[in-house]
Motif scaffolding. Structure first.
Motif, PDB file in Angstrom:
ATOM      1  N   PHE A   5       0.805  -1.216   0.000  1.00 39.15           N
ATOM      2  CA  PHE A   5       0.000   0.000   0.000  1.00 39.15           C
ATOM      3  C   PHE A   5       0.841   1.270   0.000  1.00 39.15           C
ATOM      4  CE2 PHE A   5      -3.327  -2.564   2.381  1.00 39.15           C
ATOM      5  CZ  PHE A   5      -4.161  -2.649   1.301  1.00 39.15           C
ATOM      6  N   PHE A   6       2.127   1.163  -0.059  1.00 44.79           N
ATOM      7  CA  PHE A   6       2.972   2.318   0.178  1.00 44.79           C
ATOM      8  C   PHE A   6       2.725   3.436  -0.810  1.00 44.79           C
ATOM      9  CE2 PHE A   6       5.210  -1.000   2.352  1.00 44.79           C
ATOM     10  CZ  PHE A   6       5.564  -0.378   3.520  1.00 44.79           C
ATOM     11  N   GLU A  10       2.734   8.744   3.075  1.00 45.54           N
ATOM     12  CA  GLU A  10       1.451   8.467   3.723  1.00 45.54           C
ATOM     13  C   GLU A  10       1.669   7.960   5.148  1.00 45.54           C
ATOM     14  OE1 GLU A  10      -2.941   6.839   3.076  1.00 45.54           O
ATOM     15  OE2 GLU A  10      -1.477   6.259   1.568  1.00 45.54           O
ATOM     16  N   ASP A  11       0.864   8.488   6.072  1.00 43.68           N
ATOM     17  CA  ASP A  11       0.924   8.031   7.460  1.00 43.68           C
ATOM     18  C   ASP A  11       0.224   6.691   7.601  1.00 43.68           C
ATOM     19  OD1 ASP A  11       2.279  10.280   8.351  1.00 43.68           O
ATOM     20  OD2 ASP A  11       0.452  11.353   8.869  1.00 43.68           O
ATOM     21  N   ALA A  51       5.307  -2.349   6.446  1.00 42.23           N
ATOM     22  CA  ALA A  51       4.187  -1.642   7.085  1.00 42.23           C
ATOM     23  C   ALA A  51       4.482  -1.433   8.569  1.00 42.23           C
ATOM     24  CB  ALA A  51       2.887  -2.420   6.903  1.00 42.23           C
ATOM     25  N   PHE A  52       5.007  -2.460   9.212  1.00 36.10           N
ATOM     26  CA  PHE A  52       5.346  -2.354  10.627  1.00 36.10           C
ATOM     27  C   PHE A  52       6.349  -1.224  10.858  1.00 36.10           C
ATOM     28  CE2 PHE A  52       8.201  -3.500  14.149  1.00 36.10           C
ATOM     29  CZ  PHE A  52       7.298  -3.521  15.193  1.00 36.10           C
ATOM     30  N   THR A  53       7.399  -1.189  10.046  1.00 32.64           N
ATOM     31  CA  THR A  53       8.440  -0.177  10.196  1.00 32.64           C
ATOM     32  C   THR A  53       7.891   1.221   9.939  1.00 32.64           C
ATOM     33  OG1 THR A  53      10.128  -1.782   9.600  1.00 32.64           O
ATOM     34  CG2 THR A  53      10.715   0.544   9.383  1.00 32.64           C
ATOM     35  N   SER A 114      -5.347   6.098   4.553  1.00 35.15           N
ATOM     36  CA  SER A 114      -6.374   6.156   3.515  1.00 35.15           C
ATOM     37  C   SER A 114      -7.051   4.806   3.317  1.00 35.15           C
ATOM     38  CB  SER A 114      -5.774   6.643   2.189  1.00 35.15           C
ATOM     39  OG  SER A 114      -4.794   5.735   1.718  1.00 35.15           O
ATOM     40  N   GLU A 115      -6.305   3.713   3.450  1.00 35.08           N
ATOM     41  CA  GLU A 115      -6.883   2.374   3.279  1.00 35.08           C
ATOM     42  C   GLU A 115      -7.803   2.015   4.441  1.00 35.08           C
ATOM     43  OE1 GLU A 115      -6.660   0.407   0.592  1.00 35.08           O
ATOM     44  OE2 GLU A 115      -5.543   2.023  -0.356  1.00 35.08           O
TER      45      GLU A 115
END
Length: 126
Positions: A5-6, A10-11, A51-53, A114-115
């Protein structure tokens, strides 16, 4: 399975949906949200390190939202899963305030805001 999803800048966040029909006390809610947050973080660390990082380095944003009951909570969980988001359902042991085996909350993420907002954006904060 990496979610992929990167987006640039994006936060990332983690959302926990809490059932309001169980009438849990503040401390009980805090404990259940803690369980969901830890389980989501561990799952992301093991299955989607990027995603975790991103989430960890971005301040580990967590948002707690309310759902009316089990049916509504499951509906949002299934919607999140259908969009490829990681979810965790917390089931209580029943040692204090609620019946054993009661599902108290669902964690979603961490994932791009956003997701997650596509699924939970209409819910109110607890």
């Amino acid at each position: 399975m990496a979610l992929g999803f990167f987006g640039p800048g994006e936060d990332y966040k983690l959302v926990v949906l809490v059932r309001t029909d169980l009438d849990m006390g503040k401390g009980k809610i805090a404990a259940q949200v803690g369980h969901a947050s830890v389980e989501c973080a561990i799952r992301a660390e093991n299955k989607d390190r990027k995603a975790f990082t991103q989430w960890m380095n971005g301040g580990q944003k967590k948002v707690v939202l309310k759902v009316a009951n089990m049916e509504e909570m499951v509906r949002y969980m299934n919607e999140a899963r259908s969009r490829g988001l990681y979810t965790v359902m917390v089931t209580d042991a029943g040692r204090t305030q609620i019946a054993p085996g009661s599902s108290t909350c669902v964690g979603i993420g961490p994932a791009p805001e956003s997701e997650i907002d596509r699924v939970t954006g209409g819910l109110k904060m607890l």
